[in-house]
Design a protein around this motif. Structure first.
Motif, PDB file in Angstrom:
ATOM      1  N   ALA A  98       0.828  -1.209   0.000  1.00  0.00           N
ATOM      2  CA  ALA A  98       0.000   0.000   0.000  1.00  0.00           C
ATOM      3  C   ALA A  98       0.865   1.263   0.000  1.00  0.00           C
ATOM      4  CB  ALA A  98      -0.927  -0.008   1.216  1.00  0.00           C
ATOM      5  N   ILE A  99       1.959   1.235   0.749  1.00  0.00           N
ATOM      6  CA  ILE A  99       2.884   2.373   0.769  1.00  0.00           C
ATOM      7  C   ILE A  99       3.487   2.585  -0.618  1.00  0.00           C
ATOM      8  CG2 ILE A  99       5.121   3.170   1.653  1.00  0.00           C
ATOM      9  CD1 ILE A  99       4.354   1.791   4.320  1.00  0.00           C
ATOM     10  N   TYR A 100       3.935   1.507  -1.234  1.00  0.00           N
ATOM     11  CA  TYR A 100       4.557   1.617  -2.555  1.00  0.00           C
ATOM     12  C   TYR A 100       3.557   2.130  -3.594  1.00  0.00           C
ATOM     13  CZ  TYR A 100       7.021   0.472  -6.838  1.00  0.00           C
ATOM     14  OH  TYR A 100       7.622   0.555  -8.077  1.00  0.00           O
ATOM     15  N   ASP A 101       2.343   1.628  -3.544  1.00  0.00           N
ATOM     16  CA  ASP A 101       1.322   2.073  -4.492  1.00  0.00           C
ATOM     17  C   ASP A 101       0.987   3.549  -4.318  1.00  0.00           C
ATOM     18  OD1 ASP A 101       1.173  -0.475  -5.544  1.00  0.00           O
ATOM     19  OD2 ASP A 101      -0.655  -1.025  -4.470  1.00  0.00           O
ATOM     20  N   ASN A 102       1.111   4.053  -3.097  1.00  0.00           N
ATOM     21  CA  ASN A 102       0.791   5.451  -2.840  1.00  0.00           C
ATOM     22  C   ASN A 102       1.918   6.398  -3.184  1.00  0.00           C
ATOM     23  OD1 ASN A 102       0.996   7.728  -0.357  1.00  0.00           O
ATOM     24  ND2 ASN A 102      -0.956   7.642  -1.448  1.00  0.00           N
ATOM     25  N   SER A 103       3.136   6.064  -2.774  1.00  0.00           N
ATOM     26  CA  SER A 103       4.241   7.031  -2.890  1.00  0.00           C
ATOM     27  C   SER A 103       5.465   6.521  -3.626  1.00  0.00           C
ATOM     28  CB  SER A 103       4.667   7.480  -1.487  1.00  0.00           C
ATOM     29  OG  SER A 103       5.215   6.385  -0.762  1.00  0.00           O
ATOM     30  N   GLY A 104       5.522   5.213  -3.878  1.00  0.00           N
ATOM     31  CA  GLY A 104       6.718   4.644  -4.492  1.00  0.00           C
ATOM     32  C   GLY A 104       7.822   4.320  -3.507  1.00  0.00           C
ATOM     33  N   MET A 105       7.581   4.605  -2.215  1.00  0.00           N
ATOM     34  CA  MET A 105       8.575   4.278  -1.196  1.00  0.00           C
ATOM     35  C   MET A 105       8.580   2.773  -0.944  1.00  0.00           C
ATOM     36  SD  MET A 105      10.183   6.999  -0.081  1.00  0.00           S
ATOM     37  CE  MET A 105      10.821   6.449   1.501  1.00  0.00           C
ATOM     38  N   ILE A 106       9.778   2.227  -0.726  1.00  0.00           N
ATOM     39  CA  ILE A 106       9.927   0.793  -0.474  1.00  0.00           C
ATOM     40  C   ILE A 106      10.246   0.575   1.000  1.00  0.00           C
ATOM     41  CG2 ILE A 106      11.256  -1.281  -0.986  1.00  0.00           C
ATOM     42  CD1 ILE A 106      11.756  -0.116  -3.782  1.00  0.00           C
ATOM     43  N   TYR A 107       9.329  -0.069   1.707  1.00  0.00           N
ATOM     44  CA  TYR A 107       9.531  -0.451   3.101  1.00  0.00           C
ATOM     45  C   TYR A 107       9.770  -1.958   3.137  1.00  0.00           C
ATOM     46  CZ  TYR A 107       7.899   3.960   5.249  1.00  0.00           C
ATOM     47  OH  TYR A 107       7.764   5.260   5.674  1.00  0.00           O
ATOM     48  N   LYS A 108      10.888  -2.366   3.692  1.00  0.00           N
ATOM     49  CA  LYS A 108      11.160  -3.799   3.840  1.00  0.00           C
ATOM     50  C   LYS A 108      10.345  -4.372   4.998  1.00  0.00           C
ATOM     51  CE  LYS A 108      15.885  -3.648   2.003  1.00  0.00           C
ATOM     52  NZ  LYS A 108      17.320  -3.918   2.308  1.00  0.00           N
ATOM     53  N   VAL A 109      10.046  -5.654   4.921  1.00  0.00           N
ATOM     54  CA  VAL A 109       9.209  -6.317   5.920  1.00  0.00           C
ATOM     55  C   VAL A 109       9.949  -7.531   6.485  1.00  0.00           C
ATOM     56  CG1 VAL A 109       6.983  -7.417   6.368  1.00  0.00           C
ATOM     57  CG2 VAL A 109       7.150  -5.622   4.631  1.00  0.00           C
ATOM     58  N   GLY A 110       9.906  -7.695   7.797  1.00  0.00           N
ATOM     59  CA  GLY A 110      10.525  -8.865   8.415  1.00  0.00           C
ATOM     60  C   GLY A 110      10.546  -8.739   9.923  1.00  0.00           C
ATOM     61  N   CYS A 111      11.082  -9.748  10.585  1.00  0.00           N
ATOM     62  CA  CYS A 111      11.159  -9.670  12.046  1.00  0.00           C
ATOM     63  C   CYS A 111      12.301  -8.743  12.451  1.00  0.00           C
ATOM     64  CB  CYS A 111      11.316 -11.059  12.665  1.00  0.00           C
ATOM     65  SG  CYS A 111      12.897 -11.855  12.368  1.00  0.00           S
ATOM     66  N   THR A 112      12.189  -8.218  13.649  1.00  0.00           N
ATOM     67  CA  THR A 112      13.127  -7.208  14.130  1.00  0.00           C
ATOM     68  C   THR A 112      14.566  -7.684  14.050  1.00  0.00           C
ATOM     69  OG1 THR A 112      11.426  -6.394  15.636  1.00  0.00           O
ATOM     70  CG2 THR A 112      13.687  -5.724  16.088  1.00  0.00           C
ATOM     71  N   LYS A 113      14.814  -8.884  14.544  1.00  0.00           N
ATOM     72  CA  LYS A 113      16.182  -9.390  14.581  1.00  0.00           C
ATOM     73  C   LYS A 113      16.753  -9.538  13.175  1.00  0.00           C
ATOM     74  CE  LYS A 113      20.004 -11.493  15.701  1.00  0.00           C
ATOM     75  NZ  LYS A 113      20.451 -11.765  14.315  1.00  0.00           N
ATOM     76  N   ASP A 114      15.966 -10.001  12.212  1.00  0.00           N
ATOM     77  CA  ASP A 114      16.477 -10.230  10.863  1.00  0.00           C
ATOM     78  C   ASP A 114      16.811  -8.937  10.129  1.00  0.00           C
ATOM     79  OD1 ASP A 114      16.276 -12.923  11.216  1.00  0.00           O
ATOM     80  OD2 ASP A 114      14.464 -13.178   9.984  1.00  0.00           O
ATOM     81  N   LEU A 115      16.008  -7.898  10.328  1.00  0.00           N
ATOM     82  CA  LEU A 115      16.195  -6.667   9.551  1.00  0.00           C
ATOM     83  C   LEU A 115      17.022  -5.611  10.272  1.00  0.00           C
ATOM     84  CD1 LEU A 115      12.788  -6.087   7.738  1.00  0.00           C
ATOM     85  CD2 LEU A 115      14.827  -7.257   6.930  1.00  0.00           C
ATOM     86  N   THR A 116      17.161  -5.729  11.592  1.00  0.00           N
ATOM     87  CA  THR A 116      17.967  -4.736  12.302  1.00  0.00           C
ATOM     88  C   THR A 116      19.016  -5.425  13.177  1.00  0.00           C
ATOM     89  OG1 THR A 116      16.289  -4.580  14.069  1.00  0.00           O
ATOM     90  CG2 THR A 116      16.149  -2.976  12.279  1.00  0.00           C
ATOM     91  N   TYR A 117      18.671  -5.699  14.418  1.00  0.00           N
ATOM     92  CA  TYR A 117      19.618  -6.270  15.377  1.00  0.00           C
ATOM     93  C   TYR A 117      18.810  -6.787  16.551  1.00  0.00           C
ATOM     94  CZ  TYR A 117      18.893  -1.310  16.408  1.00  0.00           C
ATOM     95  OH  TYR A 117      18.332  -0.066  16.577  1.00  0.00           O
ATOM     96  N   PHE A 118      19.456  -7.473  17.491  1.00  0.00           N
ATOM     97  CA  PHE A 118      18.755  -7.870  18.703  1.00  0.00           C
ATOM     98  C   PHE A 118      18.241  -6.616  19.428  1.00  0.00           C
ATOM     99  CE2 PHE A 118      21.229 -11.960  18.727  1.00  0.00           C
ATOM    100  CZ  PHE A 118      20.116 -12.795  18.718  1.00  0.00           C
ATOM    101  N   ALA A 119      16.987  -6.643  19.796  1.00  0.00           N
ATOM    102  CA  ALA A 119      16.393  -5.560  20.583  1.00  0.00           C
ATOM    103  C   ALA A 119      15.553  -6.233  21.660  1.00  0.00           C
ATOM    104  CB  ALA A 119      15.533  -4.657  19.706  1.00  0.00           C
ATOM    105  N   CYS A 120      15.991  -6.133  22.900  1.00  0.00           N
ATOM    106  CA  CYS A 120      15.377  -6.896  23.995  1.00  0.00           C
ATOM    107  C   CYS A 120      14.585  -5.987  24.922  1.00  0.00           C
ATOM    108  CB  CYS A 120      16.466  -7.612  24.786  1.00  0.00           C
ATOM    109  SG  CYS A 120      17.452  -8.724  23.753  1.00  0.00           S
ATOM    110  N   GLY A 121      13.380  -6.449  25.271  1.00  0.00           N
ATOM    111  CA  GLY A 121      12.511  -5.641  26.112  1.00  0.00           C
ATOM    112  C   GLY A 121      11.706  -4.618  25.334  1.00  0.00           C
ATOM    113  N   THR A 122      11.379  -4.937  24.063  1.00  0.00           N
ATOM    114  CA  THR A 122      10.642  -3.990  23.229  1.00  0.00           C
ATOM    115  C   THR A 122       9.135  -4.085  23.465  1.00  0.00           C
ATOM    116  OG1 THR A 122      10.398  -5.525  21.377  1.00  0.00           O
ATOM    117  CG2 THR A 122      12.402  -4.165  21.425  1.00  0.00           C
TER     118      THR A 122
END
Length: 382
Positions: free
Chosen positions: A300-324
């Motif tokens: 929906a974001i891409y269809d509206n503005s052409g922006m690409i947002y990646k999708v995935g779990c927190t650990k896979d796309l960023t880093y360990f984040a504990c207590g979120t």
């Protein structure tokens, strides 16, 4: 003599009315107010005959006390062409409640470390069968774009409520535009890059990273997922839920009579749609369903503005984040669609240009609208 004096007073009263009439021009300086909101200053309309106050009136005006002076009309101002301070945000919320009392309720769900209100707007058609949707922003205070987006969503839903689909209106919306009010004020007054709340440690205001202070996975993975060091940007606090701001989220959700179906916590600036887990590498039980819901938003974001947002779990796309908060909302509060949405802008980092505020708001509205349609559909068992 008495009649002449009465006539003179009558003229001077007309002078007051003309001097303080309702024809206005805009004053862009938000600091020239007593109530913190944007105002418009008073000016006379061109073309009107001028009335020059008498000498008696001019002298009398100087002698009037502040309480006797005619009050200037103040016009509150909220838009999405620039970023606003906390008192403007809170006035905006209060105004929505006043203007739309049938569907809007503003409440204080807790107090910050420094005693500021944590305000929440609830939008509801009062149907007891509605599921609940949670939106929060500015848990990290320097991420101003999150508050702009969440207030835009609130405003759009409220003002278009009777024209929107049932996927929007048959839900109770719990909206917290500034979860970290102390930090948010601090970024406007002292340090634009401040991230944490304003908690004290050994007498010094070092702050706690509120998105490391929730109980689920708190303190996992040592220094990789959070920090024990008070001066560290990821300082998790002395204990889970040690901070009143994170407690406000916990208490509001767990005490609600309405079951929550969606939890959206907005952050910036990686342009990502994240879901649990952050505190461990294993996929969560509903990985495929959360991936599908995230993909619906990204499309929906891409269809509206052409922006690409990646999708995935927190650990896979960023880093360990504990207590979120998103791990807690999924793992403890059992909210099936729990996401952390990282908004723009990788290019500008935390300082999103004003001319991108509305663009970001629009693309996220389409994402949220699409997610609501998705969660209402019968889901395939994976």
């Amino acid at each position: 003599m008495e009649d002449s004096r009465s006539q003179l007073v009558a003229v001077d009263r007309r002078s007051i009315n003309l001097l303080f009439d309702d024809e206005c021009f805009e004053d862009d300086d938000p600091d020239k107010t007593d109530n913190g909101t944007q105002t418009k200053r008073i000016s006379r309309q061109k073309g009107k005959a001028e009335v020059i106050p008498s000498l008696m009136f001019q002298r009398s005006l100087k002698q009037m006390t502040l309480s006797e002076k005619p009050a200037k009309r103040r016009v509150k101002f909220m838009n999405w062409t620039k970023f606003h301070k906390l008192n403007v945000i809170y006035s905006f919320m209060d105004d929505l409640e006043k203007d739309f009392p049938a569907i809007c309720t503003v409440s204080v769900i807790g107090k910050s470390v420094e005693g500021r209100d944590i305000k929440m707007l609830k939008i509801s058609n009062s149907d007891a069968s509605n599921p609940a949707i949670w939106l929060d922003a500015a848990i990290h205070s320097r991420e101003w774009i999150t508050t702009a987006v969440v207030t835009y969503l609130a405003d759009f839903i409220v003002r278009n409520f009777h024209k929107l689909s049932k996927s929007i209106t048959d839900k109770d919306w719990f909206i917290v535009p500034v979860l970290n009010p102390d930090g948010y004020v601090y970024t406007h007054t002292k340090d634009r890059m401040w991230r944490k709340n304003r908690a004290k440690q050994d007498g010094e205001r070092v702050g706690v990273d509120l998105n490391r202070n929730f109980s689920y996975g708190w303190g996992n993975n040592g220094d990789e997922g959070s920090s024990d060091l008070p001066n560290h940007v990821f300082y998790k606090g002395p204990a889970p839920f040690s901070e009143p701001e994170s407690c406000a989220v916990r208490d509001t959700i767990l005490s609600s009579q309405t079951m929550f179906k969606v939890y959206l916590s907005f952050h910036s600036y990686y342009e990502l749609i994240l879901f649990p887990w952050g505190h461990k590498a294993e996929p969560c039980p509903d990985y495929l369903r959360l991936l599908e819901g995230g993909t619906v938003m990204a499309r929906a974001i891409y269809d509206n503005s052409g922006m690409i947002y990646k999708v995935g779990c927190t650990k896979d796309l960023t880093y360990f984040a504990c207590g979120t908060s998103s791990d807690w909302s999924y793992g403890i509060a059992k909210i099936p669609y729990s996401y952390m949405i990282e908004l723009r802008s990788k290019k500008h980092r935390f300082k999103v240009p004003n001319d991108q505020i509305l663009e970001t708001c629009h693309e996220i509205w389409h994402a949220v609208e699409s997610l609501m349609e998705f969660v209402d559909k019968p889901q395939t068992k994976f």
